[in-house]
Design a protein around this motif. Structure first.
Motif, PDB file in Angstrom:
ATOM      1  N   LEU A   1       7.860  -2.206  -9.942  1.00 32.52           N
ATOM      2  CA  LEU A   1       8.814  -1.114 -10.016  1.00 32.52           C
ATOM      3  C   LEU A   1       9.419  -0.919  -8.635  1.00 32.52           C
ATOM      4  O   LEU A   1       8.698  -0.940  -7.638  1.00 32.52           O
ATOM      5  CB  LEU A   1       8.017   0.129 -10.419  1.00 32.52           C
ATOM      6  N   GLU A   2      10.741  -0.747  -8.592  1.00 34.42           N
ATOM      7  CA  GLU A   2      11.340  -0.365  -7.319  1.00 34.42           C
ATOM      8  C   GLU A   2      12.002   0.988  -7.531  1.00 34.42           C
ATOM      9  O   GLU A   2      12.818   1.157  -8.438  1.00 34.42           O
ATOM     10  CB  GLU A   2      12.371  -1.381  -6.827  1.00 34.42           C
ATOM     11  N   THR A   3      11.620   1.947  -6.709  1.00 33.65           N
ATOM     12  CA  THR A   3      12.142   3.298  -6.856  1.00 33.65           C
ATOM     13  C   THR A   3      12.800   3.707  -5.538  1.00 33.65           C
ATOM     14  O   THR A   3      12.107   3.954  -4.557  1.00 33.65           O
ATOM     15  CB  THR A   3      10.998   4.274  -7.212  1.00 33.65           C
ATOM     16  N   LEU A   4      14.092   3.716  -5.523  1.00 33.65           N
ATOM     17  CA  LEU A   4      14.854   4.104  -4.320  1.00 33.65           C
ATOM     18  C   LEU A   4      14.399   3.330  -3.098  1.00 33.65           C
ATOM     19  O   LEU A   4      14.299   3.873  -2.003  1.00 33.65           O
ATOM     20  CB  LEU A   4      14.726   5.621  -4.099  1.00 33.65           C
ATOM     21  N   GLY A   5      14.069   2.044  -3.324  1.00 32.17           N
ATOM     22  CA  GLY A   5      13.718   1.178  -2.203  1.00 32.17           C
ATOM     23  C   GLY A   5      12.230   0.975  -1.979  1.00 32.17           C
ATOM     24  O   GLY A   5      11.837   0.139  -1.171  1.00 32.17           O
ATOM     25  N   LEU A   6      11.399   1.722  -2.673  1.00 32.60           N
ATOM     26  CA  LEU A   6       9.949   1.538  -2.519  1.00 32.60           C
ATOM     27  C   LEU A   6       9.416   0.719  -3.703  1.00 32.60           C
ATOM     28  O   LEU A   6       9.560   1.126  -4.858  1.00 32.60           O
ATOM     29  CB  LEU A   6       9.242   2.898  -2.453  1.00 32.60           C
ATOM     30  N   VAL A   7       8.798  -0.416  -3.386  1.00 28.87           N
ATOM     31  CA  VAL A   7       8.312  -1.312  -4.440  1.00 28.87           C
ATOM     32  C   VAL A   7       6.828  -1.045  -4.709  1.00 28.87           C
ATOM     33  O   VAL A   7       6.023  -1.006  -3.784  1.00 28.87           O
ATOM     34  CB  VAL A   7       8.521  -2.796  -4.044  1.00 28.87           C
ATOM     35  N   THR A   8       6.487  -0.855  -5.975  1.00 32.05           N
ATOM     36  CA  THR A   8       5.088  -0.686  -6.361  1.00 32.05           C
ATOM     37  C   THR A   8       4.744  -1.732  -7.415  1.00 32.05           C
ATOM     38  O   THR A   8       5.593  -2.117  -8.224  1.00 32.05           O
ATOM     39  CB  THR A   8       4.846   0.717  -6.960  1.00 32.05           C
ATOM     40  N   THR A   9       3.492  -2.196  -7.404  1.00 32.66           N
ATOM     41  CA  THR A   9       3.045  -3.142  -8.435  1.00 32.66           C
ATOM     42  C   THR A   9       1.675  -2.716  -8.933  1.00 32.66           C
ATOM     43  O   THR A   9       0.943  -1.992  -8.253  1.00 32.66           O
ATOM     44  CB  THR A   9       2.913  -4.597  -7.921  1.00 32.66           C
ATOM     45  N   SER A  10       1.346  -3.198 -10.110  1.00 28.80           N
ATOM     46  CA  SER A  10       0.047  -2.903 -10.693  1.00 28.80           C
ATOM     47  C   SER A  10      -0.345  -4.062 -11.587  1.00 28.80           C
ATOM     48  O   SER A  10       0.489  -4.602 -12.317  1.00 28.80           O
ATOM     49  CB  SER A  10       0.169  -1.612 -11.498  1.00 28.80           C
ATOM     50  N   PHE A  11      -1.597  -4.477 -11.500  1.00 32.57           N
ATOM     51  CA  PHE A  11      -2.075  -5.642 -12.265  1.00 32.57           C
ATOM     52  C   PHE A  11      -3.452  -5.358 -12.858  1.00 32.57           C
ATOM     53  O   PHE A  11      -4.322  -4.797 -12.173  1.00 32.57           O
ATOM     54  CB  PHE A  11      -2.250  -6.861 -11.351  1.00 32.57           C
ATOM     55  N   GLY A  12      -3.649  -5.810 -14.079  1.00 29.22           N
ATOM     56  CA  GLY A  12      -4.974  -5.834 -14.685  1.00 29.22           C
ATOM     57  C   GLY A  12      -5.643  -4.479 -14.745  1.00 29.22           C
ATOM     58  O   GLY A  12      -5.001  -3.454 -14.992  1.00 29.22           O
ATOM     59  N   LYS A  13      -6.951  -4.496 -14.503  1.00 26.69           N
ATOM     60  CA  LYS A  13      -7.748  -3.259 -14.557  1.00 26.69           C
ATOM     61  C   LYS A  13      -7.565  -2.572 -13.207  1.00 26.69           C
ATOM     62  O   LYS A  13      -8.450  -2.576 -12.356  1.00 26.69           O
ATOM     63  CB  LYS A  13      -9.217  -3.647 -14.817  1.00 26.69           C
ATOM     64  N   HIS A  14      -6.388  -1.954 -13.045  1.00 26.09           N
ATOM     65  CA  HIS A  14      -6.029  -1.438 -11.715  1.00 26.09           C
ATOM     66  C   HIS A  14      -6.876  -0.239 -11.311  1.00 26.09           C
ATOM     67  O   HIS A  14      -6.973   0.086 -10.130  1.00 26.09           O
ATOM     68  CB  HIS A  14      -4.546  -1.071 -11.679  1.00 26.09           C
ATOM     69  N   ASP A  15      -7.502   0.421 -12.289  1.00 21.77           N
ATOM     70  CA  ASP A  15      -8.383   1.545 -11.943  1.00 21.77           C
ATOM     71  C   ASP A  15      -9.846   1.127 -11.889  1.00 21.77           C
ATOM     72  O   ASP A  15     -10.726   1.957 -11.680  1.00 21.77           O
ATOM     73  CB  ASP A  15      -8.172   2.713 -12.907  1.00 21.77           C
ATOM     74  N   GLY A  16     -10.103  -0.160 -12.066  1.00 21.40           N
ATOM     75  CA  GLY A  16     -11.437  -0.706 -11.840  1.00 21.40           C
ATOM     76  C   GLY A  16     -12.463  -0.377 -12.908  1.00 21.40           C
ATOM     77  O   GLY A  16     -12.158   0.222 -13.938  1.00 21.40           O
ATOM     78  N   LEU A  17     -13.676  -0.834 -12.645  1.00 26.36           N
ATOM     79  CA  LEU A  17     -14.806  -0.607 -13.545  1.00 26.36           C
ATOM     80  C   LEU A  17     -15.887   0.136 -12.769  1.00 26.36           C
ATOM     81  O   LEU A  17     -16.025  -0.053 -11.558  1.00 26.36           O
ATOM     82  CB  LEU A  17     -15.388  -1.947 -14.023  1.00 26.36           C
ATOM     83  N   GLU A  18     -16.655   0.951 -13.469  1.00 30.17           N
ATOM     84  CA  GLU A  18     -17.710   1.719 -12.810  1.00 30.17           C
ATOM     85  C   GLU A  18     -18.684   0.812 -12.064  1.00 30.17           C
ATOM     86  O   GLU A  18     -19.109   1.104 -10.957  1.00 30.17           O
ATOM     87  CB  GLU A  18     -18.461   2.533 -13.865  1.00 30.17           C
ATOM     88  N   GLU A  19     -19.017  -0.316 -12.689  1.00 25.81           N
ATOM     89  CA  GLU A  19     -20.001  -1.204 -12.076  1.00 25.81           C
ATOM     90  C   GLU A  19     -19.380  -2.131 -11.023  1.00 25.81           C
ATOM     91  O   GLU A  19     -20.077  -2.873 -10.353  1.00 25.81           O
ATOM     92  CB  GLU A  19     -20.702  -2.037 -13.155  1.00 25.81           C
ATOM     93  N   GLY A  20     -18.048  -2.062 -10.885  1.00 28.53           N
ATOM     94  CA  GLY A  20     -17.371  -2.947  -9.935  1.00 28.53           C
ATOM     95  C   GLY A  20     -17.306  -2.368  -8.533  1.00 28.53           C
ATOM     96  O   GLY A  20     -17.943  -1.361  -8.223  1.00 28.53           O
ATOM     97  N   ALA A  21     -16.526  -3.039  -7.675  1.00 25.86           N
ATOM     98  CA  ALA A  21     -16.356  -2.590  -6.291  1.00 25.86           C
ATOM     99  C   ALA A  21     -14.872  -2.450  -5.990  1.00 25.86           C
ATOM    100  O   ALA A  21     -14.033  -2.987  -6.713  1.00 25.86           O
ATOM    101  CB  ALA A  21     -16.991  -3.595  -5.346  1.00 25.86           C
ATOM    102  N   ARG A  22     -14.572  -1.735  -4.901  1.00 25.95           N
ATOM    103  CA  ARG A  22     -13.180  -1.405  -4.608  1.00 25.95           C
ATOM    104  C   ARG A  22     -12.885  -1.576  -3.124  1.00 25.95           C
ATOM    105  O   ARG A  22     -13.742  -1.358  -2.287  1.00 25.95           O
ATOM    106  CB  ARG A  22     -12.949   0.051  -5.013  1.00 25.95           C
ATOM    107  N   ALA A  23     -11.667  -1.968  -2.829  1.00 25.11           N
ATOM    108  CA  ALA A  23     -11.200  -1.982  -1.435  1.00 25.11           C
ATOM    109  C   ALA A  23      -9.820  -1.341  -1.403  1.00 25.11           C
ATOM    110  O   ALA A  23      -8.980  -1.636  -2.257  1.00 25.11           O
ATOM    111  CB  ALA A  23     -11.117  -3.417  -0.915  1.00 25.11           C
ATOM    112  N   THR A  24      -9.596  -0.451  -0.442  1.00 18.30           N
ATOM    113  CA  THR A  24      -8.268   0.148  -0.309  1.00 18.30           C
ATOM    114  C   THR A  24      -7.829   0.103   1.147  1.00 18.30           C
ATOM    115  O   THR A  24      -8.658   0.112   2.063  1.00 18.30           O
ATOM    116  CB  THR A  24      -8.228   1.630  -0.767  1.00 18.30           C
ATOM    117  N   LEU A  25      -6.537   0.040   1.349  1.00 15.23           N
ATOM    118  CA  LEU A  25      -5.971   0.080   2.699  1.00 15.23           C
ATOM    119  C   LEU A  25      -4.688   0.887   2.619  1.00 15.23           C
ATOM    120  O   LEU A  25      -3.772   0.547   1.876  1.00 15.23           O
ATOM    121  CB  LEU A  25      -5.672  -1.345   3.187  1.00 15.23           C
ATOM    122  N   LEU A  26      -4.664   1.991   3.368  1.00 19.45           N
ATOM    123  CA  LEU A  26      -3.526   2.913   3.299  1.00 19.45           C
ATOM    124  C   LEU A  26      -2.879   3.041   4.670  1.00 19.45           C
ATOM    125  O   LEU A  26      -3.553   3.269   5.667  1.00 19.45           O
ATOM    126  CB  LEU A  26      -4.021   4.288   2.823  1.00 19.45           C
TER     127      LEU A  26
END
Lengths: 414, 157
Positions: free
Chosen positions: A321-346
């Motif tokens: 999605l591009e919204t007024l110049g800001l591009v966002t993407t989302s793939f697969g199980k983007h909110d993850g699984l309880e038993e899984g792990a996560r990495a974020t960088l903001l």
């Protein structure tokens, strides 16, 4: 052999094209329910923003493509399928027989249960005809309210701003694009839109719409009333499968298909927004209603209709999605699984965010804000179920190195 | 497609002449950010990997384009910039990440083999990138890699 296709959107047209290639001698008929040159809904925002004309939304230019490839384009809407006699009756009474049928009838925009969504100043933004109506009403300075900041709402948003409309967005959930982005990303997008002069009201409901004196009064759950010249409703879609009523076909939200895109009826396939097939991320059935799935399913259906065995690997949820110049993407199980792990960088100052979801040594989901480079690698890693090996630890601390990981893992540099 | 870019990572020194040549060929400027080929630097392994589109048979980008902006010219998938609306759906559909959105033009870009005389191969001083007959072994290796992903079966018969 007569292949009959209900629906001339991307799934129907891609299937017709594929059938022509795989079954050169067959008769192919494509039923178009809108009376337009077959076009892509995805191109509508670019038509509305003035980037392209109507022809720019067409799936094929020139229009002679269909005749030249022996594809009969029949105008009309399918009213009833009779799988016993293998006929399709159109709303105008015309009856077409088939040997093999593909249901590619797509979806249509729906209204939530809100009073007053019927007037001339209220429109969906789903068909090219909707877009023509919006074009007339959303001129420079027009007060426009957009109901829904989901994927479709957010992509129309940009077009409305580019037309010079004075825009207010009303979204029930607590952030923008809640089904695609998490709180961080969805609220970054909201802040970005506000910075660009768009009023975005989240956690807000439209209670009722009242027309008077040539304008709309839109009552909000926060007690405010918005005055508007146009209300655009982008509150979801539902599959067009009523023509299958009485056939006994297995259905949930859409018509259920297996990996070969076969429905529960003999010689009837389904693809695209009207079909409900296996979802890669959940293993359950779902209707994702996205362009890549529609055309990929269409090709699988066409092959099987032509007698070439092919199976779909399951649909991967993904959006860009591009919204007024800001591009966002989302793939697969983007909110993850309880038993899984996560990495974020903001990096809020630079409007950049990346979130990766891991499980069992593999990437299972991702979302990004402000990254445009090599986005497809995320699909490759997730759908390829590529074991990350040593890269798992690297990506958990440096998720932005995901393209590097993909190239290393796929090209076997190690 | 009779010839393809054959990449021998063992020969790449990471000079990035290919990126500059590609950018210049397509945009008239020396800007690696606008190159269709990218050299990855795996410095811990002392390896450089030039990476670009393999012109795969599945043609995810072409299949998914909602406005028919990507054509197949003898196996080479070419973006028609005039038709592209910049929706980017091809950039997420391509599981190799080799179609990219270029903010400078508002369009997507990908390798088009420069119409049959790729600038990257011409610029490469070590023959790490050569434009060679598809019969060359390295190309088959690349194809095998391209088809290794789980995404492959759907579009191949």
């Amino acid at each position: 052999m007569h292949h009959l296709i209900i629906g001339a959107g991307p799934a129907g047209v891609r299937a017709a094209e594929a059938l022509r290639a795989y079954d050169p001698q067959a008769k192919i008929t494509l039923i178009d329910g809108e009376g337009e040159a077959p076009y892509s809904r995805m191109a509508i925002p670019y038509f509305l923003s003035g980037k392209i004309g109507e022809q720019g939304t067409w799936l094929h230019r020139p229009l002679e493509f269909y005749a030249e490839n022996g594809i009969d384009l029949v105008r009309g809407r399918a009213a009833k399928v009779d799988a016993g006699t293998k006929t399709v009756t159109l709303e105008d009474g015309q009856s077409l027989s088939y040997d093999k049928l593909l249901l590619a009838s797509g979806a249509r925009a729906v209204n939530p249960p809100v009073e007053g969504l019927e007037g001339d100043l209220v429109h969906h933004c789903w068909t090219i005809d909707d877009a023509r109506a919006i074009e007339k009403l959303a001129g420079k300075g027009a007060r426009v309210t957009l109901m829904g900041a989901g994927f479709i709402g957010s992509i129309i948003l940009e077009a409305l701003v580019m037309r010079g409309a004075d825009l207010t967005v009303v979204e029930i959930e607590d952030r923008m694009v809640p089904r695609m982005l998490d709180e961080t990303a969805g609220n970054m997008l909201k802040a970005w839109c506000e910075k660009k002069g768009v009023k975005v009201l989240t956690s807000t409901r439209i209670g009722g719409v009242y027309e008077g004196g040539g304008e709309l009064n839109i009552a909000l759950s926060n007690g405010e009333t918005l005055k508007a010249d146009l209300l655009v409703v982008a509150a979801g879609v539902t599959p067009n499968i009523e023509c299958m009523d009485g056939t006994g076909v297995e259905k949930r939200t859409g018509v259920v298909v297996n990996a070969r895109m076969e429905t529960s009826l003999p010689d009837v396939w389904a693809a695209g927004d009207c079909a409900e097939g296996c979802d890669f991320s959940t293993g359950d059935l779902s209707t994702l209603a996205i362009q890549p799935v529609a055309v990929e399913q269409a090709v699988i259906a066409a092959k099987n209709m032509a007698g070439i065995e092919a199976e779909y690997h399951c649909a991967l949820p993904m959006n860009v999605l591009e919204t007024l110049g800001l591009v966002t993407t989302s793939f697969g199980k983007h909110d993850g699984l309880e038993e899984g792990a996560r990495a974020t960088l903001l990096d809020a100052d630079e409007w950049r965010y990346i979130r990766l979801e891991f499980n069992d040594g593999k990437l299972i989901g991702a979302q990004t804000v402000g990254h445009v480079s090599m986005a497809g690698c995320l699909r490759g890693l997730i759908q390829g179920r590529m074991p990350l090996g040593p890269w798992e630890d690297v990506l958990k601390t440096q998720p932005h190195r995901v393209a590097e990981a993909y190239v290393d893992l796929s090209r076997g540099v190690s | 497609m009779d010839k393809a870019l054959v990449i021998d990572v063992g020969k790449c020194t990471g000079c990035r002449q290919c990126e500059l040549a590609c950018s210049y060929e397509h945009t008239g400027t020396f800007n690696p950010a606008r190159s269709r080929i990218t050299v990855f630097d795996f410095h811990e392994k002392a390896r450089f990997v030039p990476y670009t589109c393999t012109q795969c048979d599945q043609a995810w980008c072409q299949q998914v384009c909602p406005v028919g902006a990507i054509s197949n010219e003898n196996g080479v998938k070419v973006v028609d910039a005039a038709t592209c609306v910049g929706c980017k759906v091809c950039t997420i559909a391509c599981p190799f990440g080799t179609v990219n959105y270029e903010p400078a033009s508002g369009k997507v870009i990908k390798c088009d083999l420069c119409g049959g005389d790729p600038a990257c191969a011409r610029a490469c001083p070590t023959e790490a990138i050569v434009f060679a007959d598809v019969a060359v072994q390295g190309f088959e290796k690349m194809r095998a890699w391209a088809e290794k992903t789980d995404t492959a079966p759907q579009a191949s018969a």
